[in-house]
Design a protein around this motif. Structure first.
Motif, PDB file in Angstrom:
ATOM      1  N   MET A   1       0.838  -1.201   0.000  1.00  0.00           N
ATOM      2  CA  MET A   1       0.000   0.000   0.000  1.00  0.00           C
ATOM      3  C   MET A   1       0.871   1.249   0.000  1.00  0.00           C
ATOM      4  N   MET A 171      -7.444   2.877   2.915  1.00  0.00           N
ATOM      5  CA  MET A 171      -6.259   2.272   2.300  1.00  0.00           C
ATOM      6  C   MET A 171      -6.391   0.756   2.315  1.00  0.00           C
ATOM      7  N   GLN A 172      -6.889   0.237   3.443  1.00  0.00           N
ATOM      8  CA  GLN A 172      -7.040  -1.223   3.557  1.00  0.00           C
ATOM      9  C   GLN A 172      -8.084  -1.752   2.573  1.00  0.00           C
ATOM     10  N   GLY A 174      -8.217  -0.717  -0.338  1.00  0.00           N
ATOM     11  CA  GLY A 174      -7.581  -0.665  -1.669  1.00  0.00           C
ATOM     12  C   GLY A 174      -7.539   0.700  -2.319  1.00  0.00           C
ATOM     13  N   ARG A 176      -6.253   4.321  -3.315  1.00  0.00           N
ATOM     14  CA  ARG A 176      -4.958   5.020  -3.410  1.00  0.00           C
ATOM     15  C   ARG A 176      -5.189   6.463  -2.974  1.00  0.00           C
ATOM     16  N   ASN A 218       1.083  -5.264   4.539  1.00  0.00           N
ATOM     17  CA  ASN A 218      -0.329  -5.470   4.926  1.00  0.00           C
ATOM     18  C   ASN A 218      -0.590  -5.274   6.412  1.00  0.00           C
TER      19      ASN A 218
END
Ligand code: DG2
Length: 248
Positions: A1, A171-172, A174, A176, A218
């Motif tokens: 990430m 963010m977790q 997905g 950006r 992660n």
């Protein structure tokens, strides 16, 4: 990430070397150019975003606008929060940093600017700059949470929970993300991400409008971080920030 942090470009008050804090000043012409250049750097490095965050202050908002314009992404959702505002500089706001150093000593100014827990003198309740009475913060329910002065410690105490509860889950999922904010609200995040001590964060100066990229695994462990600028330019910009507190 990946997460991109960007301090706004030079503001009118950065140019005059005034303590700014929550004063809502415009970008200078140079600041607009810096923001455009940051956008070019991001484009060249292949960055794209799904969601943007910024403060309630126009120097950060306009920087983000320039970045999105350059990337042809003006349609992206932008979430604004006062929690990403600059550290509140209390009664120092509006004073010249060099003149303040000449009057109170460079050491005192360094303590006010970079110590972790020393707060500058607070604004009076009846000061017209009190955010609790300003239109800009009218929708904030718990007005007592709006500061009259802050050290970096108080800034960390609002920025980090905001990051944890609002930004990290995105963010977790997905997304950006780019955050356009301020020298000290970003130092709060840098301290948190890099687990820096109170001493270590004293030496960190964030340059205007240079994208700072953090890469996480992660488990949200920082894998690396880097600025999108060459070292020479970066050092010159960081030193310029550090030297703003010197008496001339
Ligand atoms: C500057 C930071 O904030 O000042 O409030 O004067 O990033 O919004 O321009 P920004 C201010 P220093 O802590 O670097 O003196």
């Amino acid at each position: 990430m990946k997460l991109v942090l960007i301090r706004h470009g030079e503001s009118e008050w950065n140019k005059l070397n005034l303590f700014t804090g929550w004063t809502d000043v415009e970008l200078s012409e140079k600041g607009v150019d810096e923001a455009k250049e940051a956008s070019r750097q991001l484009k060249e490095a292949g960055f794209d975003f799904d969601l943007c965050y910024t403060s309630y202050l126009k120097r950060a908002i306009h920087t983000l606008n320039e970045v999105l314009l350059g990337l042809d992404r003006e349609w992206l959702p932008v979430k604004k929060s006062w929690k990403l505002n600059e550290r509140h500089y209390g009664a120092l706001q509006g004073l010249n940093k060099s003149e303040t150093a000449a009057k109170y000593g460079e050491e005192q100014v360094k303590i006010w600017r970079r110590s972790y827990a020393v707060m500058p003198p607070a604004l009076e309740e009846q000061d017209e700059r009190n955010p609790r009475t300003q239109e800009q913060y009218r929708e904030v329910e718990d007005k007592e949470t709006l500061p009259l002065t802050e050290s970096l410690k108080e800034t960390v105490a609002r920025v980090v929970p905001y990051f944890e509860s609002e930004i990290k889950p995105q963010m977790q999922a997905g997304k950006r993300i780019v955050i356009a904010a301020h020298g000290n609200s970003l130092r709060a995040l840098v301290k948190y991400f890099d687990n820096l001590s109170e001493d270590e964060i004293m030496g960190v100066n964030i340059p205007t409008a240079v994208p700072l990229v953090y890469e996480f695994d992660n488990d949200f462990k920082v894998l690396k971080h880097y600025y999108l600028a060459n070292e020479e330019e970066l050092n010159a910009k960081m030193n310029a920030v550090a030297n703003q507190g010197k008496a001339k």
